[in-house]
Design a protein around this motif. Structure first.
Motif, PDB file in Angstrom:
ATOM      1  N   PHE A  86     -47.591  16.867 127.706  1.00 27.53           N
ATOM      2  CA  PHE A  86     -48.424  17.093 126.520  1.00 27.53           C
ATOM      3  C   PHE A  86     -47.687  16.620 125.272  1.00 27.53           C
ATOM      4  N   ARG A  87     -48.462  16.242 124.270  1.00 26.90           N
ATOM      5  CA  ARG A  87     -47.896  15.899 122.970  1.00 26.90           C
ATOM      6  C   ARG A  87     -48.885  16.316 121.896  1.00 26.90           C
ATOM      7  N   LEU A  88     -48.390  16.973 120.858  1.00 21.36           N
ATOM      8  CA  LEU A  88     -49.194  17.337 119.698  1.00 21.36           C
ATOM      9  C   LEU A  88     -48.810  16.441 118.532  1.00 21.36           C
ATOM     10  N   VAL A  89     -49.822  15.944 117.838  1.00 23.98           N
ATOM     11  CA  VAL A  89     -49.619  15.051 116.701  1.00 23.98           C
ATOM     12  C   VAL A  89     -50.379  15.629 115.509  1.00 23.98           C
ATOM     13  N   CYS A  90     -49.750  15.679 114.347  1.00 25.06           N
ATOM     14  CA  CYS A  90     -50.450  16.203 113.173  1.00 25.06           C
ATOM     15  C   CYS A  90     -50.248  15.301 111.976  1.00 25.06           C
ATOM     16  N   PHE A  91     -51.226  15.343 111.084  1.00 25.17           N
ATOM     17  CA  PHE A  91     -51.178  14.649 109.801  1.00 25.17           C
ATOM     18  C   PHE A  91     -51.723  15.605 108.753  1.00 25.17           C
ATOM     19  N   VAL A  92     -50.982  15.797 107.671  1.00 23.60           N
ATOM     20  CA  VAL A  92     -51.411  16.670 106.578  1.00 23.60           C
ATOM     21  C   VAL A  92     -51.216  15.937 105.267  1.00 23.60           C
ATOM     22  N   GLN A  93     -52.233  15.994 104.408  1.00 21.27           N
ATOM     23  CA  GLN A  93     -52.160  15.397 103.080  1.00 21.27           C
ATOM     24  C   GLN A  93     -52.502  16.460 102.049  1.00 21.27           C
ATOM     25  N   ALA A  94     -51.639  16.607 101.041  1.00 19.19           N
ATOM     26  CA  ALA A  94     -51.832  17.642 100.026  1.00 19.19           C
ATOM     27  C   ALA A  94     -51.662  17.045  98.638  1.00 19.19           C
ATOM     28  N   ARG A  95     -52.452  17.535  97.687  1.00 18.25           N
ATOM     29  CA  ARG A  95     -52.386  17.102  96.307  1.00 18.25           C
ATOM     30  C   ARG A  95     -51.138  17.664  95.639  1.00 18.25           C
ATOM     31  N   LEU A  96     -50.459  16.834  94.855  1.00 16.73           N
ATOM     32  CA  LEU A  96     -49.260  17.266  94.147  1.00 16.73           C
ATOM     33  C   LEU A  96     -49.583  17.700  92.727  1.00 16.73           C
ATOM     34  N   GLU A  97     -48.833  18.674  92.242  1.00 21.80           N
ATOM     35  CA  GLU A  97     -48.897  19.052  90.841  1.00 21.80           C
ATOM     36  C   GLU A  97     -48.032  18.087  90.028  1.00 21.80           C
ATOM     37  N   PRO A  98     -48.369  17.874  88.741  1.00 21.93           N
ATOM     38  CA  PRO A  98     -47.597  16.933  87.926  1.00 21.93           C
ATOM     39  C   PRO A  98     -46.094  17.208  87.942  1.00 21.93           C
ATOM     40  N   GLY A  99     -45.708  18.470  87.951  1.00 21.53           N
ATOM     41  CA  GLY A  99     -44.291  18.806  87.922  1.00 21.53           C
ATOM     42  C   GLY A  99     -43.549  18.467  89.206  1.00 21.53           C
ATOM     43  N   GLN A 100     -44.284  18.162  90.280  1.00 21.98           N
ATOM     44  CA  GLN A 100     -43.645  17.847  91.552  1.00 21.98           C
ATOM     45  C   GLN A 100     -43.375  16.357  91.725  1.00 21.98           C
ATOM     46  N   THR A 135     -47.261   9.667  97.902  1.00 19.64           N
ATOM     47  CA  THR A 135     -48.129   8.518  97.631  1.00 19.64           C
ATOM     48  C   THR A 135     -48.833   8.696  96.286  1.00 19.64           C
ATOM     49  N   SER A 136     -49.169   7.594  95.661  1.00 18.88           N
ATOM     50  CA  SER A 136     -49.912   7.615  94.403  1.00 18.88           C
ATOM     51  C   SER A 136     -51.072   6.637  94.508  1.00 18.88           C
ATOM     52  N   SER A 137     -52.214   7.027  93.977  1.00 23.37           N
ATOM     53  CA  SER A 137     -53.376   6.138  93.973  1.00 23.37           C
ATOM     54  C   SER A 137     -54.118   6.299  92.651  1.00 23.37           C
ATOM     55  N   VAL A 138     -54.732   5.206  92.193  1.00 20.20           N
ATOM     56  CA  VAL A 138     -55.495   5.193  90.945  1.00 20.20           C
ATOM     57  C   VAL A 138     -56.891   4.678  91.252  1.00 20.20           C
ATOM     58  N   ARG A 139     -57.917   5.410  90.794  1.00 15.33           N
ATOM     59  CA  ARG A 139     -59.299   5.019  91.044  1.00 15.33           C
ATOM     60  C   ARG A 139     -59.823   4.107  89.931  1.00 15.33           C
ATOM     61  N   PHE A 140     -60.509   3.049  90.346  1.00 14.53           N
ATOM     62  CA  PHE A 140     -61.123   2.124  89.401  1.00 14.53           C
ATOM     63  C   PHE A 140     -62.587   1.943  89.757  1.00 14.53           C
ATOM     64  N   GLY A 141     -63.447   1.836  88.738  1.00 16.79           N
ATOM     65  CA  GLY A 141     -64.856   1.556  88.965  1.00 16.79           C
ATOM     66  C   GLY A 141     -65.555   2.697  89.668  1.00 16.79           C
ATOM     67  N   GLY A 142     -66.687   2.379  90.298  1.00 17.21           N
ATOM     68  CA  GLY A 142     -67.426   3.380  91.051  1.00 17.21           C
ATOM     69  C   GLY A 142     -67.954   4.482  90.170  1.00 17.21           C
ATOM     70  N   LEU A 143     -67.857   5.728  90.676  1.00 11.71           N
ATOM     71  CA  LEU A 143     -68.415   6.882  89.978  1.00 11.71           C
ATOM     72  C   LEU A 143     -67.364   7.704  89.251  1.00 11.71           C
ATOM     73  N   ARG A 144     -66.187   7.107  89.033  1.00 13.70           N
ATOM     74  CA  ARG A 144     -65.142   7.887  88.366  1.00 13.70           C
ATOM     75  C   ARG A 144     -65.522   8.160  86.917  1.00 13.70           C
ATOM     76  N   GLU A 157     -47.734  13.380 102.028  1.00 17.99           N
ATOM     77  CA  GLU A 157     -48.275  13.224 103.375  1.00 17.99           C
ATOM     78  C   GLU A 157     -47.197  13.554 104.396  1.00 17.99           C
ATOM     79  N   LEU A 158     -47.539  14.398 105.328  1.00 11.37           N
ATOM     80  CA  LEU A 158     -46.633  14.765 106.407  1.00 11.37           C
ATOM     81  C   LEU A 158     -47.238  14.307 107.727  1.00 11.37           C
ATOM     82  N   ARG A 159     -46.471  13.544 108.479  1.00 13.89           N
ATOM     83  CA  ARG A 159     -46.874  13.109 109.820  1.00 13.89           C
ATOM     84  C   ARG A 159     -45.806  13.592 110.787  1.00 13.89           C
ATOM     85  N   ALA A 160     -46.230  14.220 111.860  1.00 14.86           N
ATOM     86  CA  ALA A 160     -45.260  14.758 112.812  1.00 14.86           C
ATOM     87  C   ALA A 160     -45.867  14.799 114.208  1.00 14.86           C
TER      88      ALA A 160
END
Length: 201
Positions: A86-100, A135-144, A157-160
């Motif tokens: 058996f093998r367990l695989v996980c991926f977690v993504q969490a929003r960072l606060e500016p101070g982090q 990671t950092s991303s910037v949204r352009f266009g669309g409905l922003r 992002e944590l991958r394990a």
């Protein structure tokens, strides 16, 4: 290769044990279609959390602060790099606060969320490995929203992956550990903690 239509009893027991853990109400849990071709048998689930969410665990979070996926892989013949069947695989993504942002300790802190969850739940494992990435991303266009600067999102992002070592394929503690990991990444207080409030004076 085993017949994928008839999963072996040990795999069915593992899936049943993973699904038997009741999530805390701030977490929204849903079944996922497991990625194909990773193993003869596989199963997956997703978990979303938002520190402001206090629902019944079934409503949808359009843009959750934290999201995760847990995948169970099973090869009855075993795989050397897994050190098991058996093998367990996980991926977690969490929003960072500016101070982090830019905190050199953040990767170690993020990894400790997982190892502390294992210790808290007593999940047994071997061959643990993974990465923690900012990671950092910037949204352009669309409905922003329009404004002077496009909105920026910074995430961790944590991958394990790891091999559960319970011989009876009862992996409930691993499901509990994954739930604890997502809750910690989302900044949720420990279960049973009473938030501080001011006493009217």
């Amino acid at each position: 290769m085993p017949d994928a239509i008839s999963p072996p009893p040990l795999f069915r027991r593992a899936v049943s044990s993973l699904g038997s853990v009741a999530p805390r109400p701030e977490l929204v849990v849903r079944a996922l279609e497991a990625p194909p071709r990773l193993a003869p048998f596989s199963w997956a689930t997703s978990v979303e959390a938002d520190i402001g969410h206090r629902g019944d665990g079934t409503d949808d979070l359009d843009e959750p602060d934290t999201s995760g996926r847990l995948i169970l892989l099973h090869d009855p013949e075993g795989q050397e790099r897994w050190q098991g069947t058996f093998r367990l695989v996980c991926f977690v993504q969490a929003r960072l606060e500016p101070g982090q942002l830019g905190d050199d300790m953040l990767p170690r802190i993020g990894w400790s969320w997982l190892t502390d969850a294992f210790e808290q739940t007593g999940a047994e494992f071997t061959a643990l490995g993974g990465t923690v990435t900012q990671t950092s991303s910037v949204r352009f266009g669309g409905l922003r929203d329009t404004g002077d600067a496009p909105p920026r999102e910074d995430d961790v992002e944590l991958r394990a992956s790891w091999t559960p070592t319970e011989s009876d394929a009862d992996f409930a503690r691993h499901a509990a550990a994954f739930g604890a990991l997502v809750a910690t990444a989302a900044g949720l207080p420990p279960v049973g903690a009473v938030p501080l409030s001011r006493t009217p004076g």
